[in-house]
Design a protein around this motif. Structure first.
Motif, short mmCIF file in Angstrom:
data_model
loop_
_atom_site.label_atom_id
_atom_site.label_comp_id
_atom_site.label_asym_id
_atom_site.label_seq_id
_atom_site.Cartn_x
_atom_site.Cartn_y
_atom_site.Cartn_z
N SER A 26 -7.87 -8.13 10.73
CA SER A 26 -6.83 -8.74 9.88
C SER A 26 -5.46 -8.15 10.21
O SER A 26 -4.46 -8.86 10.18
CB SER A 26 -7.17 -8.62 8.40
N ASN A 27 -5.40 -6.88 10.59
CA ASN A 27 -4.11 -6.32 11.05
C ASN A 27 -3.61 -7.06 12.28
O ASN A 27 -2.44 -7.40 12.38
CB ASN A 27 -4.26 -4.84 11.41
N ALA A 28 -4.51 -7.29 13.24
CA ALA A 28 -4.12 -7.95 14.48
C ALA A 28 -3.50 -9.31 14.17
O ALA A 28 -2.48 -9.70 14.75
CB ALA A 28 -5.32 -8.10 15.41
N ILE A 29 -4.09 -10.02 13.21
CA ILE A 29 -3.55 -11.33 12.84
C ILE A 29 -2.21 -11.17 12.12
O ILE A 29 -1.23 -11.84 12.43
CB ILE A 29 -4.55 -12.12 11.97
N ARG A 30 -2.17 -10.22 11.16
CA ARG A 30 -0.95 -10.07 10.36
C ARG A 30 0.25 -9.59 11.18
O ARG A 30 1.39 -9.91 10.87
CB ARG A 30 -1.19 -9.12 9.18
N TYR A 31 -0.02 -8.80 12.22
CA TYR A 31 1.10 -8.28 13.01
C TYR A 31 1.29 -9.04 14.33
O TYR A 31 1.80 -8.49 15.30
CB TYR A 31 0.94 -6.77 13.25
N THR A 32 0.83 -10.28 14.35
CA THR A 32 1.06 -11.13 15.52
C THR A 32 1.71 -12.41 15.02
O THR A 32 1.29 -12.96 13.99
CB THR A 32 -0.28 -11.47 16.21
N THR B 287 -7.78 -6.84 20.57
CA THR B 287 -6.55 -6.89 21.36
C THR B 287 -5.67 -8.01 20.80
O THR B 287 -6.16 -9.10 20.55
CB THR B 287 -6.90 -7.22 22.83
N ASP B 288 -4.39 -7.70 20.58
CA ASP B 288 -3.51 -8.77 20.09
C ASP B 288 -2.25 -8.88 20.95
O ASP B 288 -1.93 -7.99 21.71
CB ASP B 288 -3.15 -8.55 18.60
N THR B 289 -1.58 -10.03 20.84
CA THR B 289 -0.33 -10.24 21.55
C THR B 289 0.82 -10.17 20.54
O THR B 289 1.74 -10.97 20.58
CB THR B 289 -0.32 -11.62 22.25
N TYR C 141 1.12 5.18 5.44
CA TYR C 141 2.07 5.13 6.56
C TYR C 141 2.22 3.69 7.05
O TYR C 141 1.23 3.03 7.37
CB TYR C 141 1.62 6.02 7.72
N ARG C 142 3.46 3.21 7.08
CA ARG C 142 3.73 1.89 7.61
C ARG C 142 4.89 2.02 8.57
O ARG C 142 5.87 2.70 8.28
CB ARG C 142 4.07 0.91 6.49
N VAL C 143 4.82 1.34 9.71
CA VAL C 143 5.81 1.53 10.76
C VAL C 143 7.20 1.14 10.31
O VAL C 143 8.16 1.86 10.48
CB VAL C 143 5.40 0.74 12.02
N GLY D 10 2.54 -7.89 3.35
CA GLY D 10 1.74 -7.67 2.15
C GLY D 10 0.70 -6.58 2.21
O GLY D 10 -0.22 -6.58 1.42
N GLY D 11 0.82 -5.63 3.12
CA GLY D 11 -0.19 -4.56 3.20
C GLY D 11 0.16 -3.38 2.30
O GLY D 11 1.14 -3.39 1.58
N SER D 12 -0.69 -2.35 2.37
CA SER D 12 -0.51 -1.19 1.52
C SER D 12 -0.36 0.09 2.33
O SER D 12 -0.02 1.13 1.79
CB SER D 12 -1.73 -1.06 0.62
N GLY D 13 -0.63 0.02 3.61
CA GLY D 13 -0.60 1.23 4.42
C GLY D 13 -1.88 2.05 4.27
O GLY D 13 -1.93 3.22 4.68
N LEU D 14 -2.92 1.46 3.70
CA LEU D 14 -4.17 2.21 3.49
C LEU D 14 -5.28 1.75 4.44
O LEU D 14 -6.28 2.45 4.63
CB LEU D 14 -4.65 2.03 2.04
N GLY D 15 -5.11 0.57 5.02
CA GLY D 15 -6.17 -0.02 5.85
C GLY D 15 -6.68 0.91 6.94
O GLY D 15 -7.88 1.16 7.07
N LEU D 16 -5.75 1.47 7.72
CA LEU D 16 -6.18 2.30 8.85
C LEU D 16 -6.73 3.66 8.42
O LEU D 16 -7.51 4.28 9.12
CB LEU D 16 -5.05 2.46 9.87
N ALA D 17 -6.30 4.12 7.21
CA ALA D 17 -6.90 5.35 6.67
C ALA D 17 -8.37 5.09 6.36
O ALA D 17 -9.25 5.93 6.64
CB ALA D 17 -6.16 5.81 5.42
P1 ADP Z 1 -0.91 -2.09 6.24
O1 ADP Z 1 -1.54 -2.41 4.94
O2 ADP Z 1 0.53 -1.74 6.16
O3 ADP Z 1 -1.21 -3.09 7.30
P2 ADP Z 1 -2.54 -0.24 7.79
O4 ADP Z 1 -2.97 1.14 7.45
O5 ADP Z 1 -3.59 -1.24 8.05
O6 ADP Z 1 -1.61 -0.70 6.60
O7 ADP Z 1 -1.58 -0.16 9.03
C1 ADP Z 1 -0.53 0.81 9.05
C2 ADP Z 1 0.65 0.31 9.86
O8 ADP Z 1 0.28 0.21 11.24
C3 ADP Z 1 1.11 -1.10 9.48
O9 ADP Z 1 2.01 -1.09 8.41
C4 ADP Z 1 1.75 -1.59 10.77
O10 ADP Z 1 3.07 -1.14 10.83
C5 ADP Z 1 0.95 -0.88 11.86
N1 ADP Z 1 -0.08 -1.75 12.48
C6 ADP Z 1 -1.40 -1.81 12.17
N2 ADP Z 1 -2.05 -2.70 12.96
C7 ADP Z 1 -1.12 -3.21 13.80
C8 ADP Z 1 -1.17 -4.17 14.87
N3 ADP Z 1 -2.29 -4.77 15.25
N4 ADP Z 1 0.00 -4.43 15.52
C9 ADP Z 1 1.16 -3.80 15.17
N5 ADP Z 1 1.26 -2.90 14.18
C10 ADP Z 1 0.14 -2.60 13.50
#
Ligand code: ADP
Length: 260
Positions: free
Chosen positions: A158-164, A186-188, A205-207, A216-223
């Motif tokens: 879902s991150n790959a979709i949201r950040y593409t 892998t995303d483009t 943490y969000r970039v 609409g994320g929370s910064g918790l997904g990757l944790a």
């Molecule tokens: P969020 O809910 O903000 O998506 P995540 O913990 O999932 O939280 O991701 C942390 C941050 O990593 C995101 O806010 C985004 O900036 C960056 N990120 C995650 N996945 C991708 C991706 N596929 N491409 C670019 N940036 C990404």
């Protein structure tokens, strides 16, 4: 209660000497436990009021005409309440996964089946705006906790979709490699500058907050992903090129694999 928790580091020092460093981490450990409990309790307590708000907002919205001046504010309030609800869900998911000890890895996870479910989920999320490519090596399964593994993979997709941006391509792969089996997404998409890569799995943490708030994320997904993978003796690897796209991957070690 007067047990102490020590962190011990052993370093080789010269050819024939070892250096032993012990640090008392009892207090740090206690504070960390209090923090986790606090977060879990607050999240839990927030669930009911949010459900009430959400319910009444829905009712109020159905009572307003589409051209009423209240229509837009009500719909914004509903969106934000939904967002808060999903953040609370993620906080609870994170505290459950952080606290989990002795994860039962004896189940066999049917990866082909799991990847099919992930594919349907991705299709629903991406609509017709993205090209989705899914490849799964047949007969390559793993011991593990299905819910945790699925939640890790699903977060990465879902991150790959949201950040593409729409029009892009997301490829998901599950295949044998020398040290185990590799799951990769892998995303483009927008990509990530190198200075952020190491911090992505930190809580909240969000970039780029301005840009990320729209997604609409929370910064918790990757944790959550990090903890789920740790339980499976694996870790997240991120390769990315800013403006071009990213690869999020992990290797399930050979000793957990079940080949059929
Ligand atoms: P969020 O809910 O903000 O998506 P995540 O913990 O999932 O939280 O991701 C942390 C941050 O990593 C995101 O806010 C985004 O900036 C960056 N990120 C995650 N996945 C991708 C991706 N596929 N491409 C670019 N940036 C990404």
């Amino acid at each position: 209660s007067d047990k102490r928790l020590l962190e011990i580091r052993v370093m080789s020092y010269g050819d024939r000497q070892l250096l032993l460093i012990a640090r008392d981490v009892t207090r740090i450990h206690q504070l960390e436990g209090m923090r986790k409990d606090f977060v879990a309790n607050v999240s839990h307590e927030l669930k009911t009021p949010l459900t009430v708000l959400q319910g009444y907002l829905e009712i109020m919205q159905t009572m307003e005409d589409a051209d009423s001046p209240n229509h837009k504010p009500l719909s914004l309030m509903q969106q934000q309440t939904t967002r808060m609800q999903s953040m609370v869900e993620q906080l609870l998911a994170l505290s459950r996964i952080e606290d989990a000890v002795d994860i039962d890895l004896s189940q066999t996870v049917n990866m082909a089946l799991m990847i099919d479910i992930l594919k349907e989920e991705a299709k629903a999320l991406a609509g017709t705006d993205y090209t989705l490519v899914f490849n799964c090596e047949p007969g390559l399964n793993t011991h593990g906790n299905e819910l945790q593994l699925r939640s890790a993979c699903s977060n990465l997709i879902s991150n790959a979709i949201r950040y593409t941006t729409p029009g892009g391509t997301i490829s998901v792969n599950w295949q044998s490699v020398a040290t185990g089996a590799l799951f990769s997404v892998t995303d483009t998409g927008v990509g990530i500058a190198p200075q952020h890569i190491n911090r992505l799995t930190e809580r909240f943490y969000r970039v780029d907050n301005a840009r990320s708030s729209k997604t609409g994320g929370s910064g918790l997904g990757l944790a959550i992903v990090k903890h789920a993978l740790n339980h499976h003796h694996s870790e997240l690897k991120v390769t990315s090129e800013y403006g071009k796209g990213s690869i999020f991957s992990f290797i399930v070690p050979s000793h957990l694999l079940v080949r059929q």
